[in-house]
Every structure is written in structure tokens, then in C-alpha cells.
Design an enzyme around this catalytic site. Sequence first.
Site, short mmCIF file in Angstrom:
data_model
loop_
_atom_site.label_atom_id
_atom_site.label_comp_id
_atom_site.label_asym_id
_atom_site.label_seq_id
_atom_site.Cartn_x
_atom_site.Cartn_y
_atom_site.Cartn_z
CD GLU A 41 -6.97 -4.19 6.83
OE1 GLU A 41 -6.54 -5.30 6.46
OE2 GLU A 41 -6.23 -3.30 7.26
CD GLU B 101 4.23 -1.70 13.35
OE1 GLU B 101 3.05 -1.30 13.54
OE2 GLU B 101 5.14 -1.52 14.16
CB CYS C 240 -2.42 0.29 8.15
SG CYS C 240 -1.01 1.37 8.35
CG ASN D 199 -0.44 -0.04 2.50
OD1 ASN D 199 0.60 -0.65 2.71
ND2 ASN D 199 -1.08 0.61 3.44
N PRO E 43 10.22 -6.46 -0.61
CG PRO E 43 10.51 -5.60 -2.76
CD PRO E 43 11.20 -6.41 -1.70
P1 NAD Z 1 0.32 -9.62 2.99
O1 NAD Z 1 0.31 -10.09 4.40
O2 NAD Z 1 -0.42 -10.40 1.99
O3 NAD Z 1 1.83 -9.50 2.44
C1 NAD Z 1 2.81 -8.71 3.09
C2 NAD Z 1 4.20 -9.23 2.71
O4 NAD Z 1 4.39 -10.52 3.30
C3 NAD Z 1 4.44 -9.41 1.22
O5 NAD Z 1 5.73 -8.94 0.92
C4 NAD Z 1 4.36 -10.92 1.03
O6 NAD Z 1 5.10 -11.41 -0.07
C5 NAD Z 1 4.97 -11.40 2.33
N1 NAD Z 1 4.62 -12.77 2.72
C6 NAD Z 1 3.54 -13.51 2.37
N2 NAD Z 1 3.58 -14.72 2.96
C7 NAD Z 1 4.71 -14.75 3.69
C8 NAD Z 1 5.32 -15.72 4.55
N3 NAD Z 1 4.74 -16.91 4.77
N4 NAD Z 1 6.48 -15.40 5.16
C9 NAD Z 1 7.05 -14.19 4.97
N5 NAD Z 1 6.54 -13.24 4.18
C10 NAD Z 1 5.38 -13.50 3.55
O7 NAD Z 1 -0.20 -8.11 3.06
P2 NAD Z 1 -0.59 -7.15 1.84
O8 NAD Z 1 -1.86 -7.62 1.23
O9 NAD Z 1 0.61 -6.96 0.99
O10 NAD Z 1 -0.83 -5.76 2.60
C11 NAD Z 1 -2.06 -5.30 3.08
C12 NAD Z 1 -2.13 -5.44 4.59
O11 NAD Z 1 -1.05 -4.73 5.22
C13 NAD Z 1 -3.39 -4.84 5.18
O12 NAD Z 1 -3.93 -5.75 6.12
C14 NAD Z 1 -2.89 -3.58 5.90
O13 NAD Z 1 -3.70 -3.16 6.98
C15 NAD Z 1 -1.54 -4.00 6.34
N6 NAD Z 1 -0.69 -2.85 6.63
C16 NAD Z 1 -0.40 -2.58 7.93
C17 NAD Z 1 0.38 -1.47 8.24
C18 NAD Z 1 0.72 -1.13 9.66
O14 NAD Z 1 1.58 -0.30 9.87
N7 NAD Z 1 0.06 -1.71 10.65
C19 NAD Z 1 0.88 -0.66 7.21
C20 NAD Z 1 0.57 -0.99 5.89
C21 NAD Z 1 -0.22 -2.09 5.60
#
Ligand code: NAD
Length: 509
Positions: free
Chosen positions: A370, A238, A272, A144, A168
Site C-alpha cells: 500500500e 476496516e 483507502c 486520512n 481518533p
Molecule cells: P494505524 O493502524 O497506524 O492507526 C489507526 C488507529 O489505531 C490510530 O488511532 C492509532 O492510535 C490506533 N492504534 C495503534 N495501535 C493500537 C493498538 N495496539 N490498539 C488499539 N488502537 C491502536 O493506521 P493509520 O496510519 O492511522 O491509517 C492509515 C491506514 O488506515 C491505511 O492502511 C489505510 O488504508 C487505512 N484505512 C482504511 C480504511 C477502510 O475503510 N478500509 C479507511 C481509512 C484508512
Amino acid sequence: MTAVQPKSDTITVHNPADGTIAGSVSVDGPDAVAAKARELRLFQPEWEAIGPRGRKKWMMKWQEWILDNSDHLTDVLMSETGKSRGDASLEALGVADYINYWAGHAEEFLADKHPTPHTALYRVKKLTTVYRPYPLVGIIEPWNFPLALLGLDVVPALAAGAAVLLKPSEVTPLSAVEFVRGWTEAGAPPVLGLATGYGATGASVIDNADYVHFTGSTATGRKVGVACAEQLKPFSLELGGKDPAIVLADADVDRAANGVAWGGMFNAGQVCVSIERVYVEAPIYDEFVAKLTENVRKLQQGSETDPGFTYDVGAMATGAQRDIVARHVDEATAAGARVLTGGKPTGQGTFFEPTVLADVTADMSCISEETFGPTLPVVKVADEDEAVRLANDSQYGLSATVWTGDTGRGERVARRLECGAVNINDALTNLFCPGLPMGGWKSSGIGYRSGGASGLIKFCRQQAITAPRLPTQKSELLWYSSSKKQARIALAAMRAFAGHGLRRFGIKG
Ligand code: NAD
């Protein structure tokens, strides 16, 4: 750790606004990630040894590169996310601001601490707490804010003296490629590496890192937490949120309707710490909803080709995310909610119309899950107590906003909310203040980012060193203050130590 990975050596990145190809990256398998980690570890001791001042020199050169290339970075960001230019252009500047903060404060934040001994017994000792970075920090990011989040996470880890292996999102890896290229072109030591790929690449980063900082969904965060626990690696998470806005009857309705529209629609709602649901006290509900709807209806949406123009709302980052938003809106309307504006995909790319929903109830998915999109579901509440109860009735606890004419009241309401940040009469403010902690309660996370000194110290191992204060001292010497209680404790301790090499001591009143 194992995670499923599609069978392909390359990821082709598409612009979600129009489907054009934005670029491609390789998929790093376990061996490639391990090799990158080894390489980074070679250079980390020197990076740590040059200290905060030496690191600041390189980080400020990097900042210059980022500022010189901010238009290019914005273009790359837009090409992989479909963001509006206005939203995208904030990210490079945010990174530059965070470099100022962390590189500028690292010397102060990482300075040795000398706690005062808690009892007279140890006044003969110099006590020191030393902060030494984890050699290799693994940072895994979502899609995001592909650039801004790197400022929040990678920058402080580097300022702390760690080497960083960045993973990333597979959806938006291109901004990270540029971010790391900037580091290299600034001539900085090779302590910032990039591992691109799907979840399996993230899992390999965990396997190779000494500390893991993860930002993403709660579902993935749980898996990351389990993997780190199995390997006894420290981590911070996070995660997702469902940020409520509470609009109290004494609020300036115009201000609240403007602020809630901005907090809900910024970055097409993919924030988020945004506004995902709105609770409004009954006396101003109708007026607020009318003004909010008017604001949201006026927003312009699209993807720009003219660099001098920006739309207000861009595309969603993925078709899957747009489909979640559509499902939440459809389920709400099927259960009796009214769409006041927007309500459906535009039909072009992954755009979803900026949407306001009224007559919403707590059991609808747009309130309990969410959404992460440009929707503002509004709920009428009887009073402040009901608003607080409903706001807290969520598995998430990331952030909230309170809108009121009385900031004292706003602060009292804030202290009743179960979440990591509350902005009064504004949205997102805490995100831009690295002196404040930013972290989720409940299912929204473990640990905090930012927060002044603690934002650097979290990337460090703490070491305790004790040494005699008097170099010529032949035997132990104990002082005690004139307090009788302290004296009794000191005497008891001396007796206890008598059989352990304490041959002679003196007492001073
Ligand atoms: P996601 O959990 O699908 O992916 C995040 C990252 O994790 C990606 O780089 C992905 O390749 C990696 N990943 C996936 N499986 C993994 C594993 N088993 N081991 C290690 N890494 C793995 O999240 P998304 O869809 O990319 O992002 C959206 C989410 O992020 C929303 O829920 C949003 O609220 C959250 N978010 C939170 C914050 C915060 O500061 N709290 C900030 C931004 C986004």
C-alpha cells in the site's frame, strides 16, 4: 491489551503543510479511559430507551450545528492534515449527509422482525427478533479522513442506540474534538465521548468497550483483532488496500484518464478505496498514459490561505507517509520504471508531487505494498484475463474500478474481482452510498460498514423472543397446511412433544 505509548501527557499537533502548531490534546491513560467509559454507560440506557425517533431529534440538531460550523470544521481539518480546501470541505458535508441517512432510517432498520415459522409446528407462536445496541461501542480511527470517517462509523452507532467512545488518530485528533463539541453544544445526551492519545489509549478503549469498530492499517488491525478475541468482544476491521483500476480497450479514454487521475489524486492519494495501481489493455496503453500524464501534470499543489481558492492536491498527513511514497517511487525507478510526471517531494512541508509511473512490473513495491500517496503506477496488460489475474494478485481486497464502453462487460469483470467493491467508469462512488456494504476482503478487513439495515444492526445484539399467539390458550394448538409433508412433520413433532406437557392439540387442514 498493551501497546507502546510515548511518555508524554500532551500531543502537540502540527500542520504538515507548513509545520505550524495546530493545537494540542491530552493523552488519556487507562484510568481516564475507564472513567469516561463508566460515565457513558450511565447515560446509554436512556439513549436506547428514547428510541430511533427520540434519537433522531438530537441527531438533527447536531447536524444543524455541523452545517452552521462547516467552514470552521474545514479550517480545523486543514490545519491538522494539510489537505487542500476542496478535499477538506467535503468532509463536514459528508457527515451531515450520513446523519440524514442513519437518523432518517433507524426506525425502519431497527424495527422488530417477525419471521414466519419455518414449520407448521410453531404457527401458534409469535416469533420476534429484537435489535438491542451494544451499550458501549469503541471506535478507533486513522488520520486520512479525520471527520468523514466519523460520519461513516460514529453516526450509525449512535443511531443504533449505543453510547460511543471515540479514539481518533494521534496525528489528527482536533477534528474529533470539534465533532464531539458539536454534539455537546447541540444539547444532546452525554453518550458520545472522546479518548485522545496514542495506540495505548486505543488499547484501553478496547478493554472498556462492548463492541469495537476499528479503521486503520492491516498491521494494527491484526493486533486489535487479537485483543478483541482474547476478551471475547465482537469487532469489525476496516483495513488497508491496494485498489486496482482496469482500463479495457473499449473504454472512453478521455473519461478513463480523467477518472483515474481523480481517483488516484483525491486527498493526495490517501484514500483507502482509491486507485493505487492501473492495468491498461495494450491497444490503448500509449494513448491512455499520455492523457493521464497530461491530466496529472496540470494539477496544482499547495496549501491555501485564501478561503476562496483551492489547490487540487494538498500535503501528505505525515512525513513518515511521504517517505513511504518516496521509497516506492525510488525503488520503482531503480528497477526500471519511468517517471512521466512528478516523482519526488516538493521540499515544502510533507508535499509529494503528483506522480505517474510507466513501465511498472508486478514485483515492484509500488504495486505490491500500500502506497497511500499521490502516485499512479501504470502496467500494460495483454487482455482482460491478465488484468483480472494481476488485480487479484494481492493480499488486499478493498475495492477496484473498471473502465469500459460496455457496462455489462464491466459488471462481468467486477464479479471476477476479489474485493469488497467495484466502481464501473467511476471511482469512490460506493463510499458515498450508505445503502451499499463497504468492507474489505482478504487482508483488507473483517465485517462491513454501511449496507443499509446491516450498518445499524452490526452495532446491536439480536434477541429472540417467542410468545403464545393466543392469550387465552389453555393448551398447545397446532395447525398444519394441506401439504402432506408438513402434516407428517407436525405429527412426528407432536408425538415427540407428548411427554413434555403437550396435553391436547388440534390439526387444521
Ligand atoms: P494505524 O493502524 O497506524 O492507526 C489507526 C488507529 O489505531 C490510530 O488511532 C492509532 O492510535 C490506533 N492504534 C495503534 N495501535 C493500537 C493498538 N495496539 N490498539 C488499539 N488502537 C491502536 O493506521 P493509520 O496510519 O492511522 O491509517 C492509515 C491506514 O488506515 C491505511 O492502511 C489505510 O488504508 C487505512 N484505512 C482504511 C480504511 C477502510 O475503510 N478500509 C479507511 C481509512 C484508512
